[in-house]
Design an enzyme around this catalytic site. Structure first.
Site, PDB file in Angstrom:
ATOM      1  N   TYR A  21      -0.586   8.487  -2.176  1.00 40.03           N
ATOM      2  CA  TYR A  21      -0.622   8.303  -3.635  1.00 40.03           C
ATOM      3  C   TYR A  21      -1.853   9.032  -4.213  1.00 40.03           C
ATOM      4  CZ  TYR A  21       2.738   4.303  -3.631  1.00 40.03           C
ATOM      5  OH  TYR A  21       3.832   3.486  -3.521  1.00 40.03           O
ATOM      6  N   GLY A  22      -2.882   9.151  -3.371  1.00 37.65           N
ATOM      7  CA  GLY A  22      -4.197   9.594  -3.840  1.00 37.65           C
ATOM      8  C   GLY A  22      -4.248  10.977  -4.454  1.00 37.65           C
ATOM      9  N   CYS A  47     -11.033   2.783  -0.252  1.00 36.04           N
ATOM     10  CA  CYS A  47      -9.663   3.075   0.174  1.00 36.04           C
ATOM     11  C   CYS A  47      -9.408   2.219   1.406  1.00 36.04           C
ATOM     12  CB  CYS A  47      -9.552   4.561   0.515  1.00 36.04           C
ATOM     13  SG  CYS A  47      -8.047   5.016   1.384  1.00 36.04           S
ATOM     14  N   THR A  48      -8.239   1.581   1.455  1.00 32.76           N
ATOM     15  CA  THR A  48      -7.978   0.634   2.541  1.00 32.76           C
ATOM     16  C   THR A  48      -7.757   1.308   3.899  1.00 32.76           C
ATOM     17  OG1 THR A  48      -5.706   0.564   1.708  1.00 32.76           O
ATOM     18  CG2 THR A  48      -7.156  -1.276   1.135  1.00 32.76           C
ATOM     19  N   HIS A  49      -7.711   2.642   3.907  1.00 29.22           N
ATOM     20  CA  HIS A  49      -7.654   3.353   5.191  1.00 29.22           C
ATOM     21  C   HIS A  49      -9.046   3.427   5.843  1.00 29.22           C
ATOM     22  CE1 HIS A  49      -3.715   4.811   3.975  1.00 29.22           C
ATOM     23  NE2 HIS A  49      -3.571   5.410   5.136  1.00 29.22           N
ATOM     24  N   ASP A  82       0.881  -1.179   0.000  1.00 27.55           N
ATOM     25  CA  ASP A  82       0.000   0.000   0.000  1.00 27.55           C
ATOM     26  C   ASP A  82       0.912   1.220   0.000  1.00 27.55           C
ATOM     27  OD1 ASP A  82      -2.338   1.652   0.318  1.00 27.55           O
ATOM     28  OD2 ASP A  82      -1.921   1.797   2.459  1.00 27.55           O
ATOM     29  N   SER A  83       0.309   2.380  -0.236  1.00 33.25           N
ATOM     30  CA  SER A  83       1.071   3.618  -0.166  1.00 33.25           C
ATOM     31  C   SER A  83       1.567   3.871   1.264  1.00 33.25           C
ATOM     32  CB  SER A  83       0.190   4.777  -0.604  1.00 33.25           C
ATOM     33  OG  SER A  83      -0.978   4.801   0.190  1.00 33.25           O
ATOM     34  N   THR A 123      -6.178   3.373  -4.551  1.00 27.90           N
ATOM     35  CA  THR A 123      -5.629   4.308  -5.535  1.00 27.90           C
ATOM     36  C   THR A 123      -4.756   3.586  -6.554  1.00 27.90           C
ATOM     37  OG1 THR A 123      -5.563   5.899  -3.713  1.00 27.90           O
ATOM     38  CG2 THR A 123      -4.385   6.501  -5.724  1.00 27.90           C
ATOM     39  N   CYS A 134      -4.320  -1.165  -2.012  1.00 31.39           N
ATOM     40  CA  CYS A 134      -4.472   0.289  -2.076  1.00 31.39           C
ATOM     41  C   CYS A 134      -5.481   0.585  -3.180  1.00 31.39           C
ATOM     42  CB  CYS A 134      -3.111   0.904  -2.411  1.00 31.39           C
ATOM     43  SG  CYS A 134      -3.158   2.670  -2.749  1.00 31.39           S
ATOM     44  N   GLU A 168      -4.535   8.513   9.375  1.00 35.00           N
ATOM     45  CA  GLU A 168      -3.091   8.378   9.645  1.00 35.00           C
ATOM     46  C   GLU A 168      -2.719   9.073  10.959  1.00 35.00           C
ATOM     47  OE1 GLU A 168      -0.154   7.372   7.541  1.00 35.00           O
ATOM     48  OE2 GLU A 168      -1.428   6.274   6.136  1.00 35.00           O
TER      49      GLU A 168
HETATM   50  N1  DGL Z   1      -4.677   3.371   1.187  1.00 38.49           N
HETATM   51  C1  DGL Z   1      -4.738   4.201   0.015  1.00 38.49           C
HETATM   52  C2  DGL Z   1      -5.929   3.751  -0.842  1.00 38.49           C
HETATM   53  O1  DGL Z   1      -6.487   2.713  -0.621  1.00 38.49           O
HETATM   54  C3  DGL Z   1      -4.931   5.656   0.318  1.00 38.49           C
HETATM   55  C4  DGL Z   1      -3.752   6.448   0.759  1.00 38.49           C
HETATM   56  C5  DGL Z   1      -3.147   7.311  -0.297  1.00 38.49           C
HETATM   57  O2  DGL Z   1      -3.713   8.300  -0.758  1.00 38.49           O
HETATM   58  O3  DGL Z   1      -2.026   6.962  -0.611  1.00 38.49           O
HETATM   59  O4  DGL Z   1      -6.323   4.428  -1.750  1.00 38.49           O
END
Ligand code: DGL
Length: 270
Positions: free
Chosen positions: A42-43, A184-186, A10-11, A75, A73, A152
């Site tokens: 990354y988003g 998004c995995t967050h 993931d990012s 994104t 991720c 985060e």
């Molecule tokens: N975990 C990333 C996702 O699922 C989001 C975090 C990011 O923007 O890098 O999109």
């Protein structure tokens, strides 16, 4: 039986919500995780940059000879999976297809909400997958760029998270969606806030869980404990961030301190 590990990246830390589900559903699989903490998020980046980062993440994980690499991720899955999947001789999957499949089979009124980073929503990939499964689905997408920094930084159920979520989710509620993909995995970490706002009658799709379920159905997984051998878990990151172990343990709901190595991901760029 294929004894090789599963690679996950993931990012940053969000992909650990997927690792948590793999540990639960595939308890005998060894996992190598890479969190690109030095280059998160990354988003907010261009598709070109997300693809380059994704390629380097795959190059890093490929060294471990994984039987499967999971792009945990939203994104990177929505922006780069199609580009990278035929360019590497390794089995690669992302979170978009399993999440879309779960949402399309769960919805009753055919109205599905998708929330994610700007990158994921702008790619239109979730909508594309959903429509390929059922062209009559009505899809309402909403980018929620503030969610990743809130998560985060540990603002999982604070007032500010509720206020921002209320604003982001209002158009989906107005549209009457009965299912929302947490694209998004967050986001599974703020599932309670989201559920409190949209109501329990709205089903929330957790990308990590759906992807782990899908992975279980596709790989030659250890169904039984291979001769009492414990699975190995390795965690790599590209930068140490404040409170890393604490935040990572929060994502994983398990202690991971002492088991983390920093690598230079720039060495894997071409
Ligand atoms: N975990 C990333 C996702 O699922 C989001 C975090 C990011 O923007 O890098 O999109």
């Amino acid at each position: 039986m294929d004894n090789r590990c599963v690679g996950v990246f993931d990012s940053g830390l969000g992909g650990l919500t997927c690792v948590k589900e793999i540990m639960k559903l595939l308890p005998y699989e060894s996992i190598v995780y890479f969190g690109d903490t030095g280059r998160v998020p990354y988003g907010t980046r261009s598709a070109e940059t997300i693809i380059k980062y994704t390629e380097s993440d795959i190059r890093f994980l490929k060294q471990f000879d994984p039987k499967l690499i999971i792009i945990a991720c939203g994104t990177a899955s929505s922006t780069a999976l199609e580009y990278v999947k035929d360019r590497f001789d390794v089995n690669i999957m992302g979170v978009v297809a399993p999440s879309a499949a779960a949402a399309s089979s769960l919805t009753e009124n055919g109205k599905i909400g998708v929330i994610g980073t700007n990158g994921s929503i702008n790619s239109g990939k979730y909508e594309q997958y959903l429509k390929s499964l059922n062209k009559d689905l009505q899809v309402y997408s909403k980018a929620c760029p503030m969610f990743v920094p809130l998560v985060e930084n540990g603002y999982l159920d604070s007032k500010v998270t509720y206020m921002i979520a209320q604003e982001y989710l209002a158009p989906l509620m107005d549209a009457g969606v009965d299912t929302i993909i947490l694209g998004c995995t967050h986001y599974p970490l703020i599932k309670k806030v989201i559920s409190d706002i949209v109501g329990q009658h709205v089903a929330l799709i957790d990308p990590g869980k759906e992807t782990a379920l899908y992975a279980r159905s596709t790989i030659d997984a250890h169904e039984v404990d291979p001769a009492g051998k414990e699975p190995e878990y390795k965690f790599y990151i590209s930068d140490f961030v404040d409170n890393f172990s604490h935040t990572a343990s929060m994502f994983l709901q398990k202690e991971i301190s002492g088991n983390i190595e920093k690598i230079n991901i720039e060495n894997y760029m071409v």
